[in-house]
Design a protein around this motif. Structure first.
Motif, PDB file in Angstrom:
ATOM      1  N   SER A   1     -10.095   0.166   4.176  1.00 40.06           N
ATOM      2  CA  SER A   1      -9.279   1.342   3.877  1.00 40.06           C
ATOM      3  C   SER A   1      -7.793   0.981   3.892  1.00 40.06           C
ATOM      4  CB  SER A   1      -9.592   2.504   4.821  1.00 40.06           C
ATOM      5  OG  SER A   1      -9.419   2.113   6.149  1.00 40.06           O
ATOM      6  N   THR A   2      -7.440  -0.178   4.460  1.00 41.36           N
ATOM      7  CA  THR A   2      -6.119  -0.732   4.172  1.00 41.36           C
ATOM      8  C   THR A   2      -6.342  -2.039   3.434  1.00 41.36           C
ATOM      9  OG1 THR A   2      -4.013  -1.536   4.967  1.00 41.36           O
ATOM     10  CG2 THR A   2      -5.871  -1.900   6.429  1.00 41.36           C
ATOM     11  N   LEU A   3      -5.478  -2.292   2.465  1.00 47.21           N
ATOM     12  CA  LEU A   3      -5.706  -3.438   1.588  1.00 47.21           C
ATOM     13  C   LEU A   3      -4.659  -4.511   1.810  1.00 47.21           C
ATOM     14  CD1 LEU A   3      -6.276  -1.127  -1.446  1.00 47.21           C
ATOM     15  CD2 LEU A   3      -8.036  -2.428  -0.260  1.00 47.21           C
ATOM     16  N   LEU A   4      -3.942  -4.413   2.919  1.00 49.22           N
ATOM     17  CA  LEU A   4      -2.801  -5.300   3.098  1.00 49.22           C
ATOM     18  C   LEU A   4      -3.192  -6.735   3.409  1.00 49.22           C
ATOM     19  CD1 LEU A   4      -0.497  -2.955   5.203  1.00 49.22           C
ATOM     20  CD2 LEU A   4      -0.354  -3.459   2.768  1.00 49.22           C
TER      21      LEU A   4
ATOM     22  N   THR B   1      -0.661   4.333  -2.016  1.00 47.78           N
ATOM     23  CA  THR B   1      -2.036   4.459  -1.566  1.00 47.78           C
ATOM     24  C   THR B   1      -3.003   4.106  -2.689  1.00 47.78           C
ATOM     25  OG1 THR B   1      -3.575   5.976  -0.502  1.00 47.78           O
ATOM     26  CG2 THR B   1      -2.129   6.936  -2.166  1.00 47.78           C
ATOM     27  N   ASN B   2      -4.302   4.167  -2.367  1.00 44.79           N
ATOM     28  CA  ASN B   2      -5.267   4.051  -3.464  1.00 44.79           C
ATOM     29  C   ASN B   2      -6.113   5.314  -3.593  1.00 44.79           C
ATOM     30  OD1 ASN B   2      -6.612   3.430  -1.152  1.00 44.79           O
ATOM     31  ND2 ASN B   2      -7.688   1.670  -1.941  1.00 44.79           N
TER      32      ASN B   2
ATOM     33  N   LYS C   1       0.891   5.309 -11.537  1.00 46.79           N
ATOM     34  CA  LYS C   1      -0.101   4.311 -11.120  1.00 46.79           C
ATOM     35  C   LYS C   1       0.377   2.926 -11.524  1.00 46.79           C
ATOM     36  CE  LYS C   1      -4.189   3.823 -13.378  1.00 46.79           C
ATOM     37  NZ  LYS C   1      -5.593   4.115 -13.693  1.00 46.79           N
ATOM     38  N   MET C   2       0.299   1.994 -10.588  1.00 43.39           N
ATOM     39  CA  MET C   2       0.577   0.613 -10.941  1.00 43.39           C
ATOM     40  C   MET C   2      -0.751  -0.136 -11.022  1.00 43.39           C
ATOM     41  SD  MET C   2       3.093  -2.238  -9.363  1.00 43.39           S
ATOM     42  CE  MET C   2       4.390  -1.090  -9.102  1.00 43.39           C
ATOM     43  N   GLU C   3      -1.092  -0.559 -12.211  1.00 48.54           N
ATOM     44  CA  GLU C   3      -2.353  -1.276 -12.377  1.00 48.54           C
ATOM     45  C   GLU C   3      -2.216  -2.694 -11.827  1.00 48.54           C
ATOM     46  OE1 GLU C   3      -3.477  -0.928 -16.466  1.00 48.54           O
ATOM     47  OE2 GLU C   3      -3.915   1.208 -16.248  1.00 48.54           O
ATOM     48  N   TYR C   4      -3.321  -3.243 -11.382  1.00 43.07           N
ATOM     49  CA  TYR C   4      -3.351  -4.596 -10.803  1.00 43.07           C
ATOM     50  C   TYR C   4      -2.353  -4.720  -9.654  1.00 43.07           C
ATOM     51  CZ  TYR C   4      -5.569  -5.327 -15.312  1.00 43.07           C
ATOM     52  OH  TYR C   4      -6.373  -5.214 -16.417  1.00 43.07           O
ATOM     53  N   TRP C   5      -2.206  -3.692  -8.906  1.00 45.34           N
ATOM     54  CA  TRP C   5      -1.215  -3.598  -7.816  1.00 45.34           C
ATOM     55  C   TRP C   5      -1.459  -4.659  -6.745  1.00 45.34           C
ATOM     56  CZ3 TRP C   5      -1.971  -0.183  -3.087  1.00 45.34           C
ATOM     57  CH2 TRP C   5      -0.772   0.046  -2.405  1.00 45.34           C
TER      58      TRP C   5
ATOM     59  N   ARG D   1     -11.392  -8.162  -6.032  1.00 45.37           N
ATOM     60  CA  ARG D   1     -11.114  -7.303  -7.190  1.00 45.37           C
ATOM     61  C   ARG D   1      -9.649  -6.873  -7.187  1.00 45.37           C
ATOM     62  NH1 ARG D   1     -11.819  -1.707  -4.876  1.00 45.37           N
ATOM     63  NH2 ARG D   1     -11.982  -2.235  -2.701  1.00 45.37           N
ATOM     64  N   PHE D   2      -9.184  -6.504  -8.370  1.00 42.59           N
ATOM     65  CA  PHE D   2      -7.854  -5.918  -8.454  1.00 42.59           C
ATOM     66  C   PHE D   2      -7.924  -4.451  -8.056  1.00 42.59           C
ATOM     67  CE2 PHE D   2      -6.987  -9.505 -11.306  1.00 42.59           C
ATOM     68  CZ  PHE D   2      -5.763  -9.896 -10.801  1.00 42.59           C
ATOM     69  N   ILE D   3      -6.843  -3.979  -7.459  1.00 41.90           N
ATOM     70  CA  ILE D   3      -6.789  -2.587  -7.024  1.00 41.90           C
ATOM     71  C   ILE D   3      -5.535  -1.948  -7.612  1.00 41.90           C
ATOM     72  CG2 ILE D   3      -6.546  -1.104  -4.979  1.00 41.90           C
ATOM     73  CD1 ILE D   3      -7.848  -4.000  -3.794  1.00 41.90           C
ATOM     74  N   ASP D   4      -5.694  -0.757  -8.151  1.00 41.33           N
ATOM     75  CA  ASP D   4      -4.542  -0.024  -8.678  1.00 41.33           C
ATOM     76  C   ASP D   4      -3.831   0.686  -7.521  1.00 41.33           C
ATOM     77  OD1 ASP D   4      -5.297  -0.827 -11.188  1.00 41.33           O
ATOM     78  OD2 ASP D   4      -6.307   1.059 -11.673  1.00 41.33           O
ATOM     79  N   GLY D   5      -2.535   0.828  -7.628  1.00 40.96           N
ATOM     80  CA  GLY D   5      -1.767   1.519  -6.578  1.00 40.96           C
ATOM     81  C   GLY D   5      -1.195   2.824  -7.107  1.00 40.96           C
ATOM     82  N   LEU D   6      -1.253   3.843  -6.286  1.00 40.29           N
ATOM     83  CA  LEU D   6      -0.694   5.145  -6.662  1.00 40.29           C
ATOM     84  C   LEU D   6       0.503   5.416  -5.767  1.00 40.29           C
ATOM     85  CD1 LEU D   6      -4.066   7.125  -6.713  1.00 40.29           C
ATOM     86  CD2 LEU D   6      -2.987   5.897  -8.597  1.00 40.29           C
TER      87      LEU D   6
END
Ligand SMILES: CC(C)(COP(=O)(O)OP(=O)(O)OC[C@H]1O[C@@H](n2cnc3c(N)ncnc32)[C@H](O)[C@@H]1OP(=O)(O)O)[C@@H](O)C(=O)NCCC(=O)NCCS
Length: 195
Positions: free
Chosen positions: A35-38, A131-132, A149-153, A159-164
């Motif tokens: 739930s955190t992607l850091l 966030t995602n 939205k930033m794609e490939y954030w 996997r790649f994750i988008d950022g909001l």
């Protein structure tokens, strides 16, 4: 700004040194449940100590919600620098972490409400949340504006994750005619908690 009240079983207060091992557990649980992607891996207590010292030395607030009987933290949240340059002195970023056993009980709302109040006291103009998924509705319920939205954030867990990104503008902050508005460190002694 919405004011949300904490249920009787909990208390909210500033982080103390003795909370850091609990904060470590909360954060690492979020790393492991993704739930955190850091981070790819769990962090150490030294990392959390460094985070805490940084909050203090830079003048940002860090808060916990604790079980009222044990005084043990089950959630924490803080404001931090959004970008490390002086022109962004009036912009801050928030972060919230809640232990999985205590989610969906309204604690997220309490923490956002308190952090927005703190940001207002510190005279920030802009509070950013990145966030995602899970927290989108939480931020929307406080009328954070969706900025895009930033794609490939980020890339994590294969996997790649988008950022909001969301932002909350503090209408009360007014720095007209100040050429270089100064950063106002958080005043622990005078701050009055909502709850
Ligand atoms: C995101 C998080 C902070 C939400 O905290 P919470 O205490 O569970 O949130 P609340 O109970 O106050 O819920 C507020 C609203 O947010 C939304 N929400 C919360 N969790 C959600 C989820 N898993 N999925 C969809 N919406 C969710 C709901 O709209 C909820 O209102 P409702 O329960 O009336 O439907 C918590 O799940 C968490 O700590 N997650 C891990 C770390 C993280 O993602 N932090 C956010 C980025 S900084």
């Amino acid at each position: 700004m919405s004011i949300i009240t904490l249920a009787d079983d909990y208390i909210i207060r500033l982080v103390k040194e003795q909370d850091l091992s609990f904060i470590l557990d909360i954060f690492n649980e979020c790393v492991l449940d993704q739930s955190t992607l850091l981070y790819y891996e769990t962090v150490t207590l030294d990392y959390i100590k460094e985070w805490y010292q940084l909050c203090h030395s830079k003048g940002y607030p860090a808060i916990v919600i604790c079980n009222k009987i044990t005084d043990q933290p089950i959630a924490y949240a803080y404001l931090t620098s959004a970008y490390p340059y002086p022109v962004f002195n009036l912009t801050t970023m928030l972060a919230i972490y809640i232990s999985s056993a205590h989610r969906r009980r309204g604690l997220g709302r309490v923490l956002v409400s308190e952090l927005l109040n703190m940001a207002k006291e510190q005279k920030f103009k802009n509070v950013i949340a990145s966030t995602n998924t899970a927290s989108v509705k939480l931020f929307e319920s406080f009328k954070f504006q969706y900025c895009g939205k930033m794609e490939y954030w980020a890339y994590n867990f294969g996997r790649f994750i988008d950022g909001l990104t969301f932002q909350y503008i503090i209408q009360e902050t007014n720095v007209q005619n100040q050429e270089r508005p100064t950063f106002e460190p958080f005043q622990e002694e005078s701050y009055k908690f909502i709850n």
